[in-house]
Design an enzyme around this catalytic site. Structure first.
Site, PDB file in Angstrom:
ATOM      1  CG  HIS A 116     -13.818 -17.361   2.573  1.00 23.03           C
ATOM      2  ND1 HIS A 116     -14.342 -16.428   3.411  1.00 23.03           N
ATOM      3  CD2 HIS A 116     -12.818 -17.841   3.033  1.00 23.03           C
ATOM      4  CE1 HIS A 116     -13.705 -16.606   4.340  1.00 23.03           C
ATOM      5  NE2 HIS A 116     -13.017 -17.430   4.572  1.00 23.03           N
ATOM      6  CG  ASP A 155     -17.180 -14.612   2.756  1.00 20.32           C
ATOM      7  OD1 ASP A 155     -17.539 -15.738   2.124  1.00 20.32           O
ATOM      8  OD2 ASP A 155     -16.062 -14.364   3.163  1.00 20.32           O
ATOM      9  CB  SER A 200     -13.686 -18.256   7.415  1.00 15.46           C
ATOM     10  OG  SER A 200     -12.976 -17.003   7.122  1.00 15.46           O
TER      11      SER A 200
HETATM   12  N1  ARG Z   1      -9.301 -12.912   4.357  1.00  8.69           N
HETATM   13  C1  ARG Z   1     -10.473 -13.965   4.562  1.00  8.69           C
HETATM   14  C2  ARG Z   1      -9.878 -15.212   5.237  1.00  8.69           C
HETATM   15  O1  ARG Z   1      -8.886 -15.305   5.354  1.00  8.69           O
HETATM   16  C3  ARG Z   1     -11.274 -14.223   3.332  1.00  8.69           C
HETATM   17  C4  ARG Z   1     -10.404 -14.729   2.186  1.00  8.69           C
HETATM   18  C5  ARG Z   1     -11.252 -15.282   0.978  1.00  8.69           C
HETATM   19  N2  ARG Z   1     -11.404 -14.137   0.015  1.00  8.69           N
HETATM   20  C6  ARG Z   1     -10.668 -13.680  -0.734  1.00  8.69           C
HETATM   21  N3  ARG Z   1     -10.967 -12.684  -1.475  1.00  8.69           N
HETATM   22  N4  ARG Z   1      -9.481 -14.111  -1.333  1.00  8.69           N
HETATM   23  O2  ARG Z   1     -10.132 -16.369   4.839  1.00  8.69           O
HETATM   24  N1  ASP Z   2     -10.653 -15.242   6.657  1.00  9.27           N
HETATM   25  C1  ASP Z   2      -9.962 -15.982   7.743  1.00  9.27           C
HETATM   26  C2  ASP Z   2     -10.705 -17.460   7.515  1.00  9.27           C
HETATM   27  O1  ASP Z   2     -10.876 -17.914   6.537  1.00  9.27           O
HETATM   28  C3  ASP Z   2     -10.472 -15.515   8.831  1.00  9.27           C
HETATM   29  C4  ASP Z   2      -9.417 -14.679   9.451  1.00  9.27           C
HETATM   30  O2  ASP Z   2      -8.102 -14.939   9.206  1.00  9.27           O
HETATM   31  O3  ASP Z   2      -9.651 -13.630  10.139  1.00  9.27           O
HETATM   32  O4  ASP Z   2     -10.873 -18.249   8.412  1.00  9.27           O
END
Ligand code: ARG
Ligand code: ASP
Length: 728
Positions: free
Chosen positions: A94, A230, A662
């Site tokens: 991502h 990921d 991330s």
């Molecule tokens: N929650 C994770 C972060 O904040 C992954 C986000 C990307 N993935 C998604 N399905 N939108 O970055």
């Molecule tokens: N998914 C988040 C990021 O892209 C990580 C988090 O918020 O825990 O940095």
């Protein structure tokens, strides 16, 4: 015996009462020696603070990079790490998503099919992505706050700080190719300098198909148990002297001072884990008033607006593969915070966060009033804060609508804004026309590649309607009132008509205009209905919202700074960690499942079996690639299986991470790479505002799954030759 127990109890109480709180915190690397290392070693860490951070010799920090964008390289959007001495880095799928999407077309759909460069020549160039290595950090509080006293006026204070920072940065960058930045810590009570070496040629090496890299999609996002592979890989290039250089054919793979050893040992419940990275923003020390406004007013509205946008996008993406490619990155972007905010609200309620803050505030008040000296500095802060937030609330909401439903409601609106610089040129600027037109021609190609008019028409109608339905007229841009009155509330009719007429929703029309553009044609732009709308939102925002918001917000900033200073003074034995601010931090904790809710206990890791359980070709997010199914059925896991013969995928731990972490390396007690941080678990996403070790979990991808996919699934095993893999 009895006495011993007494002593032991006392020791326990002392430990819990003072010092650092287990697992919570994101720590400054240069201060580990002072505050954390003992605690870390007690928790199992086998190395020293110097092994992590040492400005005189290569150390673990030298294998970590902050990923940024040219123009704003100090605002790291993700973290990555070196896994070879040829500049190979791994980060999340991502995090590379934008880059992967950029290289994707219907014919070469790398998002869908994945991409693997089979040699260095095939690696893909990504303009604008930067990779920063931290060279050193310094506490520059004394210089930044030099000659500033409690009596200094806020405006003067800011000016002086800016001046001092400029000097510090200049001195740090002098005679080097380094870039430096000074940021406030503890709400402006301390300042630290970070010096970076920033590389500008970062190429895409590989990414699994989204069916692996984004498995579970937005359905599983922010959730545990998780099965998302990921990750993506990039390579940093440098000039022949191993120095940063913009893309050039002559560049060569960069040789880092350090890269991580990769461990195949895996993780057990309770194992020590450590995360390095660039956490973006947290606000752990807000008062109850701020928390209330955010979670009871602002975020519920933002959630409502985004729910609408997401529903509209989703419907069109489901109906067309092209629209899916065009909107997938945008959709994920909108969905991510939308979902986190919802979890946050729940988590804070569960922790009784507001009550807890209020208790602390009552204690603060009592303490602040206990001595005349303290009274002078701290009494009354909270009362003032309360009043301020009352004033701020409606403006803050109006601001949210301007941003969420105005500028970022329909895409054409945001796009139209870009033409302002051209439309406003006057006779004396005539020589600028050609250059601006050229830039906008390029913008236009990028914009329309991912634009679907029917979707945007629905977005425009829906967001304008919400804007006008949810705010009093005095908080609405004029044009929105005009439209509402003229079309009798039928925003759909308006959207159809306006977009049909507009240049900003029709590529041909816009390109024709730009092809023959002359200064005298500015009116065509300024009369465009979408331009008029964008302009009106901007005008209203800049004249009525931003100044008021800015003024009130500046007052809260000052109060918050004093409150923070007071909190630290009130609890001298407590070791505070500064909120995340996109500077390098170290997080440590342990591998652990958790009790999610009544009768639900989660284990600490997931396996490929869970992917097969979720497999469903009918559902886009859960459509497992055939090759992965085959590998599962043949149990062809090679050296990547765990002791039980399973193929591990993800694990959960107590590291206190946030957005920006991330892609962060997750390390074991020996400092070897065991995983990639990529998310947090739903029940604990309030950790940005209040952390709780019982339930807050970071979610990491097991490095063994990464290697398994590269080797067995993608057939890109040659990359493993570059890596330093330790089996025992
Ligand atoms: N929650 C994770 C972060 O904040 C992954 C986000 C990307 N993935 C998604 N399905 N939108 O970055
Ligand atoms: N998914 C988040 C990021 O892209 C990580 C988090 O918020 O825990 O940095």
């Amino acid at each position: 015996m009895k006495r011993k127990l007494g002593l032991l109890l006392m020791a326990v109480v002392l430990f819990v009462g003072g010092q650092v709180k287990a697992d919570e915190g994101m720590w400054i690397p240069m201060l580990l020696k002072k505050y954390n290392i003992e605690d870390m070693q007690k928790a199992g860490f086998k190395l020293t603070a110097d092994d992590i951070y040492d400005i005189n010799k290569a150390c673990l920090k030298d294998a970590v990079i902050g990923l940024g964008r040219e123009g704003r390289p100090f605002r790291h959007f993700c973290t990555g790490e070196l896994i070879s001495d040829k500049g190979l880095i791994v980060t999340n799928h991502h995090c590379g998503y934008g880059a992967i999407q950029n290289h994707s077309t219907l014919e070469n759909d790398y998002l869908k099919d994945g991409f693997w460069a089979m040699n260095q020549k095939e690696e893909l160039v990504n303009e604008g992505i930067t990779a920063s290595f931290l060279i050193r950090m310094d506490d520059v509080t004394a210089q930044v706050l030099d000659s500033i006293t409690d009596e200094t006026k806020e405006a003067d204070r800011e000016k002086m700080i800016r001046k001092h920072i400029k000097k510090i940065v200049e001195a740090a960058e002098k005679d080097s190719h380094y870039r430096a930045s000074v940021k406030p810590f503890f709400n402006g009570n301390q300042y630290f300098l970070s010096v970076y070496e920033i590389f500008k040629d970062v190429r895409l090496v590989g990414a699994p198909p989204s069916a692996i890299g984004k498995f579970g999609g937005d359905t599983d996002n922010w959730m545990w148990p998780r099965h998302t592979g990921d990750f993506s890989m990039f390579r940093i290039y440098a000039d022949k002297d191993n120095k940063p250089a913009s893309y050039s054919n002559d560049n060569v793979p960069m040789q880092p001072k350090q890269s991580f050893k990769i461990s195949l040992k895996g993780v057990d419940q309770g194992d020590f884990t450590m995360v390095f990275g660039y956490p973006g923003t947290t606000t752990e020390y807000l008062t109850s008033h701020a928390l209330k406004m955010m979670t009871e007013v602002d975020n519920p509205h933002k959630i409502k607006i985004r729910t609408k946008k997401l529903d509209l996008m989703r419907a069109d993406m489901d109906a067309s593969p092209l629209v899916r490619i065009q909107y997938s990155a945008k959709y994920a972007g909108v969905a991510n915070s939308w979902k986190r905010w919802q979890g946050e609200i729940k988590g804070l309620r569960r922790l009784n966060a507001i009550e807890k803050k209020q208790e602390l505030e009552a204690q603060f008040e009592k303490w602040a009033n206990s001595q005349p000296e303290l009274k002078k500095k701290y009494a009354g802060i909270l009362k003032e804060m309360e009043g301020l937030y009352k004033e701020l609330a409606p403006i803050s909401l109006a601001r949210d609508y301007a941003l969420e439903a105005g500028f970022r409601g329909a895409e054409a609106v945001d796009f139209a804004e870009k033409f302002k610089s051209l439309a406003q040129l006057t006779k004396k600027d005539v020589d600028q026309v050609a250059g601006k037109v050229d830039d906008l021609k390029k913008e236009s190609i990028k914009f329309f590649k991912n634009y679907n008019l029917p979707t945007d028409r629905k977005l425009l109608a829906a967001t304008l309607k919400m804007y006008s339905d949810n705010l009093e007229d005095k908080y609405l841009p004029k044009e929105i009132i005009t439209i509402r009155d003229k079309y009798k509330g039928d925003f759909e009719a308006y959207a159809t008509k306006a977009l049909d007429k507009s240049f900003f929703a029709d590529q041909n029309k816009l390109e024709n205009l730009l092809a023959n553009y002359k200064l005298s044609m500015g009116k065509k732009l300024t009369k465009d209905p979408i331009y008029v709308l964008a302009n009106s939102i901007r005008f209203f925002y800049e004249s009525e919202i931003a100044p008021v918001y800015g003024k009130l917000n500046a007052k809260t900033v000052k109060l918050q700074r004093n409150y923070m200073a007071g909190l630290m003074e009130m609890q001298p034995e407590k070791v505070f960690y500064p909120d995340a601010n996109s500077t390098f931090r170290v997080h440590y904790g342990k591998v652990s499942g958790y009790k999610a809710r009544n009768a639900v206990n989660y284990e600490h890791y997931t396996t490929l079996e869970g992917i097969i359980e979720k497999d469903n070709p009918e559902i886009f997010d859960y459509d497992v690639p055939q090759k992965l199914r085959d590998l599962y059925h043949e149990k062809d896991f090679g050296m990547y299986a765990n002791k039980a013969g399973e193929m591990p995928v993800c694990f959960a731990a107590t590291n206190h991470t946030t957005g920006g972490n991330s892609g962060s390396p997750v390390l074991n007690a020996n400092g070897e790479l065991i995983g990639l941080n990529f998310d947090r678990a739903w029940e604990g996403v309030m950790s940005d505002l209040m952390y709780d070790a019982e339930i807050c979990r970071n979610v990491s991808l097991d490095i063994r799954y990464v290697l398994f996919i590269v080797d067995k699934f993608a057939g890109a095993g040659y990359l493993l030759d570059e890596m330093n893999i330790v089996k025992e």
